[in-house]
Scaffold this active site. Sequence first.
Site, PDB file in Angstrom:
ATOM      1  N   CYS A   1       0.868  -1.185   0.000  1.00 49.40           N
ATOM      2  CA  CYS A   1       0.000   0.000   0.000  1.00 49.40           C
ATOM      3  C   CYS A   1       0.904   1.235   0.000  1.00 49.40           C
ATOM      4  O   CYS A   1       2.106   1.124  -0.269  1.00 49.40           O
ATOM      5  CB  CYS A   1      -0.957  -0.021   1.187  1.00 49.40           C
ATOM      6  SG  CYS A   1      -0.141  -0.017   2.797  1.00 49.40           S
TER       7      CYS A   1
ATOM      8  N   ASN B   1       2.522   1.328   4.187  1.00 52.97           N
ATOM      9  CA  ASN B   1       2.829   0.074   4.902  1.00 52.97           C
ATOM     10  C   ASN B   1       2.555   0.177   6.407  1.00 52.97           C
ATOM     11  O   ASN B   1       3.230  -0.464   7.217  1.00 52.97           O
ATOM     12  CB  ASN B   1       4.277  -0.388   4.636  1.00 52.97           C
ATOM     13  CG  ASN B   1       4.580  -1.825   5.065  1.00 52.97           C
ATOM     14  OD1 ASN B   1       5.704  -2.140   5.429  1.00 52.97           O
ATOM     15  ND2 ASN B   1       3.597  -2.706   5.030  1.00 52.97           N
TER      16      ASN B   1
ATOM     17  N   CYS C   1      -1.169   0.811   7.341  1.00 50.99           N
ATOM     18  CA  CYS C   1      -2.606   0.546   7.526  1.00 50.99           C
ATOM     19  C   CYS C   1      -3.064  -0.723   6.794  1.00 50.99           C
ATOM     20  O   CYS C   1      -3.360  -1.738   7.423  1.00 50.99           O
ATOM     21  CB  CYS C   1      -3.442   1.739   7.057  1.00 50.99           C
ATOM     22  SG  CYS C   1      -3.164   3.246   8.017  1.00 50.99           S
ATOM     23  N   ARG C   2      -3.138  -0.649   5.453  1.00 47.13           N
ATOM     24  CA  ARG C   2      -3.759  -1.738   4.702  1.00 47.13           C
ATOM     25  C   ARG C   2      -2.853  -2.944   4.488  1.00 47.13           C
ATOM     26  O   ARG C   2      -3.275  -4.091   4.700  1.00 47.13           O
ATOM     27  CB  ARG C   2      -4.240  -1.218   3.332  1.00 47.13           C
ATOM     28  CG  ARG C   2      -5.370  -0.218   3.438  1.00 47.13           C
ATOM     29  CD  ARG C   2      -5.539   0.547   2.126  1.00 47.13           C
ATOM     30  NE  ARG C   2      -4.409   1.451   1.898  1.00 47.13           N
ATOM     31  CZ  ARG C   2      -4.217   2.170   0.815  1.00 47.13           C
ATOM     32  NH1 ARG C   2      -5.092   2.077  -0.178  1.00 47.13           N
ATOM     33  NH2 ARG C   2      -3.173   2.967   0.710  1.00 47.13           N
ATOM     34  N   SER C   3      -1.623  -2.718   4.029  1.00 46.49           N
ATOM     35  CA  SER C   3      -0.787  -3.890   3.697  1.00 46.49           C
ATOM     36  C   SER C   3      -0.348  -4.691   4.921  1.00 46.49           C
ATOM     37  O   SER C   3      -0.251  -5.926   4.822  1.00 46.49           O
ATOM     38  CB  SER C   3       0.388  -3.525   2.782  1.00 46.49           C
ATOM     39  OG  SER C   3       1.231  -2.564   3.353  1.00 46.49           O
TER      40      SER C   3
ATOM     41  N   ASP D   1      -7.739   3.862   1.119  1.00 43.26           N
ATOM     42  CA  ASP D   1      -6.851   4.253   2.202  1.00 43.26           C
ATOM     43  C   ASP D   1      -7.676   4.729   3.406  1.00 43.26           C
ATOM     44  O   ASP D   1      -8.380   5.732   3.315  1.00 43.26           O
ATOM     45  CB  ASP D   1      -5.980   5.396   1.663  1.00 43.26           C
ATOM     46  CG  ASP D   1      -4.934   5.827   2.657  1.00 43.26           C
ATOM     47  OD1 ASP D   1      -4.955   5.336   3.790  1.00 43.26           O
ATOM     48  OD2 ASP D   1      -4.101   6.654   2.270  1.00 43.26           O
TER      49      ASP D   1
HETATM   50  P1  4NP Z   1      -1.594   2.804   4.079  1.00 42.25           P
HETATM   51  O1  4NP Z   1      -2.190   4.168   4.682  1.00 42.25           O
HETATM   52  O2  4NP Z   1      -1.094   3.125   2.700  1.00 42.25           O
HETATM   53  O3  4NP Z   1      -2.772   1.893   4.053  1.00 42.25           O
HETATM   54  O4  4NP Z   1      -0.495   2.368   5.021  1.00 42.25           O
HETATM   55  C1  4NP Z   1      -1.440   5.365   4.738  1.00 42.25           C
HETATM   56  C2  4NP Z   1      -0.607   5.582   5.788  1.00 42.25           C
HETATM   57  C3  4NP Z   1       0.097   6.778   5.876  1.00 42.25           C
HETATM   58  C4  4NP Z   1      -0.043   7.726   4.897  1.00 42.25           C
HETATM   59  C5  4NP Z   1      -0.861   7.492   3.823  1.00 42.25           C
HETATM   60  C6  4NP Z   1      -1.558   6.298   3.745  1.00 42.25           C
HETATM   61  N1  4NP Z   1       0.656   8.951   5.006  1.00 42.25           N
HETATM   62  O5  4NP Z   1       0.432   9.825   4.168  1.00 42.25           O
HETATM   63  O6  4NP Z   1       1.473   9.105   5.918  1.00 42.25           O
END
Ligand code: 4NP
Length: 159
Positions: free
Chosen positions: A12, A15, A17-19, A128
């Site tokens: 994602c 790394n 939240c989702r992955s 996201d």
């Molecule tokens: P992820 O979510 O891609 O599912 O891990 C996010 C976590 C952090 C950020 C964006 C998306 N960020 O902008 O810091």
Amino acid sequence: MRTDLKRVAFVCLGNICRSPLAEGVFRDVVAARGQSAQFDIDSAGIGAWHTGNPPDPRSIAVAARHGIDLSAQCARQVAPGDFKRFDYIVAMDADNLRNLKAMAPVGSTADIVQFLPFALGVSRDIEDPYYGGVDGFETAYQLIRSASEALAGKLSSGA
Ligand code: 4NP
């Protein structure tokens, strides 16, 4: 390198939240099928902002509610070697997919796919949840659970 292993990395943006959730849920699904020894499972992020950090507390919490422990995970960025090390690099959304394809070095051997389209045949992102509320994490969990069960079946039947 063992050739009988299926190597799968979930990716994602951050790394956190989702992955990490996908890594934990897919491990759980594969374990329930008695197939842990047949898989090498990992996750990574497009960006390096959260390198070294544990998953977001909301991902840890939603996983824990479903009996899955993400607390040992640690974020890292996608590396060039991932495109040879893994058989499948599984993007959470269409942006991640586009970025992964752009990052892939010449000579990459991994199949770069998007999770819901590849596993379930539906054209949908796992959105996201980072900037939203807790509901978004439960939605992500449910989508990841369905897709992980389908992916485990698909890869076990020789895909
Ligand atoms: P992820 O979510 O891609 O599912 O891990 C996010 C976590 C952090 C950020 C964006 C998306 N960020 O902008 O810091």
